[in-house]
Design an enzyme around this catalytic site. Structure first.
Site, PDB file in Angstrom:
ATOM      1  N   THR A  20       3.495 -29.733 -24.011  1.00  0.00           N
ATOM      2  CA  THR A  20       4.502 -29.418 -25.040  1.00  0.00           C
ATOM      3  C   THR A  20       4.560 -27.939 -25.412  1.00  0.00           C
ATOM      4  O   THR A  20       5.083 -27.593 -26.477  1.00  0.00           O
ATOM      5  CB  THR A  20       4.231 -30.236 -26.322  1.00  0.00           C
ATOM      6  OG1 THR A  20       2.952 -29.845 -26.845  1.00  0.00           O
ATOM      7  CG2 THR A  20       4.264 -31.727 -26.061  1.00  0.00           C
ATOM      8  N   ASP A  52      -0.080 -33.699 -24.688  1.00  0.00           N
ATOM      9  CA  ASP A  52      -0.937 -32.536 -24.971  1.00  0.00           C
ATOM     10  C   ASP A  52      -0.147 -31.526 -25.794  1.00  0.00           C
ATOM     11  O   ASP A  52       0.951 -31.132 -25.419  1.00  0.00           O
ATOM     12  CB  ASP A  52      -1.368 -31.880 -23.656  1.00  0.00           C
ATOM     13  CG  ASP A  52      -2.222 -30.646 -23.914  1.00  0.00           C
ATOM     14  OD1 ASP A  52      -3.387 -30.808 -24.323  1.00  0.00           O
ATOM     15  OD2 ASP A  52      -1.715 -29.510 -23.742  1.00  0.00           O
ATOM     16  N   TYR A  57       1.375 -23.629 -30.119  1.00  0.00           N
ATOM     17  CA  TYR A  57       2.698 -23.761 -29.500  1.00  0.00           C
ATOM     18  C   TYR A  57       3.761 -23.739 -30.597  1.00  0.00           C
ATOM     19  O   TYR A  57       4.026 -24.753 -31.257  1.00  0.00           O
ATOM     20  CB  TYR A  57       2.800 -25.046 -28.663  1.00  0.00           C
ATOM     21  CG  TYR A  57       1.741 -25.164 -27.580  1.00  0.00           C
ATOM     22  CD1 TYR A  57       1.080 -24.030 -27.094  1.00  0.00           C
ATOM     23  CD2 TYR A  57       1.398 -26.380 -27.023  1.00  0.00           C
ATOM     24  CE1 TYR A  57       0.113 -24.123 -26.103  1.00  0.00           C
ATOM     25  CE2 TYR A  57       0.432 -26.490 -26.025  1.00  0.00           C
ATOM     26  CZ  TYR A  57      -0.203 -25.355 -25.582  1.00  0.00           C
ATOM     27  OH  TYR A  57      -1.169 -25.458 -24.598  1.00  0.00           O
ATOM     28  N   GLN A 173      -9.750 -28.835 -19.802  1.00  0.00           N
ATOM     29  CA  GLN A 173      -8.352 -28.567 -19.438  1.00  0.00           C
ATOM     30  C   GLN A 173      -8.269 -27.163 -18.838  1.00  0.00           C
ATOM     31  O   GLN A 173      -8.233 -26.176 -19.541  1.00  0.00           O
ATOM     32  CB  GLN A 173      -7.460 -28.672 -20.688  1.00  0.00           C
ATOM     33  CG  GLN A 173      -5.999 -28.527 -20.324  1.00  0.00           C
ATOM     34  CD  GLN A 173      -5.040 -28.608 -21.502  1.00  0.00           C
ATOM     35  OE1 GLN A 173      -4.106 -27.828 -21.580  1.00  0.00           O
ATOM     36  NE2 GLN A 173      -5.261 -29.522 -22.421  1.00  0.00           N
TER      37      GLN A 173
HETATM   38  N1  LIG Z   1      -5.000 -24.986 -22.395  1.00  0.00           N
HETATM   39  C1  LIG Z   1      -4.249 -23.959 -22.123  1.00  0.00           C
HETATM   40  O1  LIG Z   1      -4.645 -22.791 -22.275  1.00  0.00           O
HETATM   41  C2  LIG Z   1      -2.863 -24.209 -21.615  1.00  0.00           C
HETATM   42  C3  LIG Z   1      -2.116 -23.173 -21.027  1.00  0.00           C
HETATM   43  C4  LIG Z   1      -0.855 -23.475 -20.525  1.00  0.00           C
HETATM   44  C5  LIG Z   1      -0.363 -24.779 -20.639  1.00  0.00           C
HETATM   45  N2  LIG Z   1      -1.090 -25.762 -21.244  1.00  0.00           N
HETATM   46  C6  LIG Z   1      -0.605 -27.157 -21.395  1.00  0.00           C
HETATM   47  O2  LIG Z   1      -0.238 -27.654 -20.125  1.00  0.00           O
HETATM   48  C7  LIG Z   1       1.147 -28.021 -20.133  1.00  0.00           C
HETATM   49  C8  LIG Z   1       1.751 -27.823 -18.757  1.00  0.00           C
HETATM   50  O3  LIG Z   1       1.748 -26.460 -18.358  1.00  0.00           O
HETATM   51  P1  LIG Z   1       3.017 -25.517 -18.524  1.00  0.00           P
HETATM   52  O4  LIG Z   1       4.053 -26.199 -19.352  1.00  0.00           O
HETATM   53  O5  LIG Z   1       2.497 -24.207 -19.013  1.00  0.00           O
HETATM   54  O6  LIG Z   1       3.511 -25.299 -17.023  1.00  0.00           O
HETATM   55  P2  LIG Z   1       4.102 -26.280 -15.910  1.00  0.00           P
HETATM   56  O7  LIG Z   1       3.884 -27.689 -16.290  1.00  0.00           O
HETATM   57  O8  LIG Z   1       3.601 -25.807 -14.614  1.00  0.00           O
HETATM   58  O9  LIG Z   1       5.682 -25.938 -15.947  1.00  0.00           O
HETATM   59  C9  LIG Z   1       6.493 -26.458 -16.949  1.00  0.00           C
HETATM   60  C10 LIG Z   1       7.944 -26.013 -16.800  1.00  0.00           C
HETATM   61  O10 LIG Z   1       8.486 -26.367 -15.535  1.00  0.00           O
HETATM   62  C11 LIG Z   1       9.849 -26.757 -15.675  1.00  0.00           C
HETATM   63  N3  LIG Z   1       9.942 -28.160 -15.193  1.00  0.00           N
HETATM   64  C12 LIG Z   1       9.148 -29.211 -15.507  1.00  0.00           C
HETATM   65  N4  LIG Z   1       9.502 -30.331 -14.858  1.00  0.00           N
HETATM   66  C13 LIG Z   1      10.558 -29.995 -14.087  1.00  0.00           C
HETATM   67  C14 LIG Z   1      11.357 -30.716 -13.177  1.00  0.00           C
HETATM   68  N5  LIG Z   1      11.149 -31.994 -12.912  1.00  0.00           N
HETATM   69  N6  LIG Z   1      12.377 -30.057 -12.553  1.00  0.00           N
HETATM   70  C15 LIG Z   1      12.597 -28.741 -12.795  1.00  0.00           C
HETATM   71  N7  LIG Z   1      11.858 -28.000 -13.655  1.00  0.00           N
HETATM   72  C16 LIG Z   1      10.842 -28.619 -14.307  1.00  0.00           C
HETATM   73  C17 LIG Z   1      10.206 -26.656 -17.161  1.00  0.00           C
HETATM   74  O11 LIG Z   1      10.746 -25.364 -17.490  1.00  0.00           O
HETATM   75  P3  LIG Z   1      12.261 -24.891 -17.171  1.00  0.00           P
HETATM   76  O12 LIG Z   1      13.124 -26.091 -17.154  1.00  0.00           O
HETATM   77  O13 LIG Z   1      12.611 -23.908 -18.227  1.00  0.00           O
HETATM   78  O14 LIG Z   1      12.145 -24.196 -15.815  1.00  0.00           O
HETATM   79  C18 LIG Z   1       8.828 -26.734 -17.816  1.00  0.00           C
HETATM   80  O15 LIG Z   1       8.772 -26.150 -19.085  1.00  0.00           O
HETATM   81  C19 LIG Z   1       1.734 -27.166 -21.270  1.00  0.00           C
HETATM   82  O16 LIG Z   1       2.987 -27.609 -21.716  1.00  0.00           O
HETATM   83  C20 LIG Z   1       0.633 -27.269 -22.283  1.00  0.00           C
HETATM   84  O17 LIG Z   1       0.660 -28.531 -22.938  1.00  0.00           O
HETATM   85  C21 LIG Z   1      -2.332 -25.480 -21.706  1.00  0.00           C
END
Ligand SMILES: NC(=O)c1ccc[n+]([C@@H]2O[C@H](COP(=O)([O-])OP(=O)(O)OC[C@H]3O[C@@H](n4cnc5c(N)ncnc54)[C@H](OP(=O)(O)O)[C@@H]3O)[C@@H](O)[C@H]2O)c1
Length: 318
Positions: A20, A52, A57, A173
């Protein structure tokens, strides 16, 4: 949807989890709150039960949206949130001091509208606070019934060894995807040995591994993903594009979206419990959930591995 036990906990989590960060609304470009709520609800309808989030955020905004979305559905979801990153305007400040965590957890419970947090994770290490002080406080908060299980995020092997000698940790994570494999060397084996679950973030390489970017994207103002994830810069960008071609070939063979291939690659690595995937729309949530319905064959996994080695050599992408 497939489900797995998270580490030594009694939580049965979906192998595709909902991230999220983007719906926090202040780092990934503009989002519409109504649509974010629908997105979370669609994910739940599609069998995703792990959500998550984090106070960081959108400075509490993502937690508030999650709270809205799960009203009347609390029994269907496992809520994972975090502590230790406090926002000061656009800045992300690390703070694991006991008094800060005490304040953070009460605010999270209120925003989420829940009595207890299922998984409470240390978001990032804070070198200015002794880990023991943080752990002592977290143990008290767990005993007080504010959360059920403790997890950590962004911990290296040394910190994992340290914290697991102090208390039980059910999950880590880390960032993990076909574009970032740094944990394979020593963190992943440590977690496997100890039965600690792994929730991967950045599983889609911030969207690159969906195959939707045919050329380097110019993000709208306020979409800062390329400041956190390095893959949009050379030399990583061109290599990522070569790898995506291989994922696309497999996706076409099986008649599934490219995103499924990337998500399933993560999920089929030994030791991984769940691929967290960030989403902005109900359609993305529904599509990503579909990855939990099938698996890559051994031959396809081997083909991806061979392509990865050819493209990246032995260097990792750090
Ligand atoms: N613990 C930490 O330090 C940390 C750091 C980073 C993330 N996280 C957690 O991990 C989660 C996942 O990582 P992330 O959101 O950073 O990166 P990610 O999952 O690699 O990429 C997410 C982005 O990809 C695009 N997307 C997702 N599904 C899609 C689909 N089916 N088709 C086309 N585009 C799609 C969307 O953005 P668009 O549509 O704008 O392209 C989305 O916001 C986060 O939301 C957060 O909860 C944790």
């Amino acid at each position: 949807m497939r489900y797995k036990r998270l580490g030594t906990s009694d939580l049965e989590v979906s192998v595709v989890g909902l991230g999220t960060w983007a719906i926090g609304g202040d780092f990934w470009g503009s989002v519409d709150d109504r649509r974010s709520i629908e997105t979370i609800q669609r994910a739940i309808d599609c069998g995703i039960n792990l959500i998550d989030t984090a106070p960081a955020y959108g400075n509490g905004h993502a937690e508030r949206i999650v709270g809205e979305a799960i009203k009347g559905r609390r029994d269907k979801v496992i809520i994972a949130t975090k502590c230790g990153i406090v926002r000061e305007g656009p800045r992300f400040i690390r703070n694991l001091k006991p008094e800060s965590i005490r304040k953070e957890i009460d605010e999270s419970l209120k925003r989420l509208g829940v009595d207890v947090i299922d998984l409470y994770q240390i978001h990032w290490p804070d070198k200015n606070t002794p880990l023991e002080d943080t752990v002592n406080e977290l143990v008290k908060l767990r005993q007080a019934g504010k959360f059920r299980y403790l997890g950590v995020s962004n911990f290296d092997r040394k910190l994992m060894e340290e914290i697991t000698s102090m208390t039980e940790v059910v999950s880590l994570q880390p960032q993990y995807s076909l574009l970032e494999r740094g944990i394979e060397k020593d963190v992943l084996p440590f977690c496997q040995e100890r039965g600690i679950g792994i929730l991967t973030y950045g599983s889609l390489g911030a969207g690159i591994l969906t195959g939707k970017f045919k050329e380097k994207p110019k993000f709208e103002q306020g979409d800062n993903r390329d400041k956190f994830y390095p893959f949009f810069r050379e030399p990583l960008w061109s290599k990522a594009m070569q790898l995506v071609d291989v994922l696309r070939e497999i996706a076409e063979e099986v008649g599934k979206p490219v995103a499924h291939v990337a998500i399933n690659w993560v999920n089929q690595q030994d030791g991984v419990t769940t691929a967290l995937v960030g989403v902005k729309t109900p359609a993305q949530a529904e599509q990503n959930a579909g990855a939990g319905e099938w698996e890559l064959s051994q031959e396809q996994l081997e083909r991806i591995e061979a392509a990865y080695k050819k493209i990246f050599g032995s260097e990792d992408m750090n």
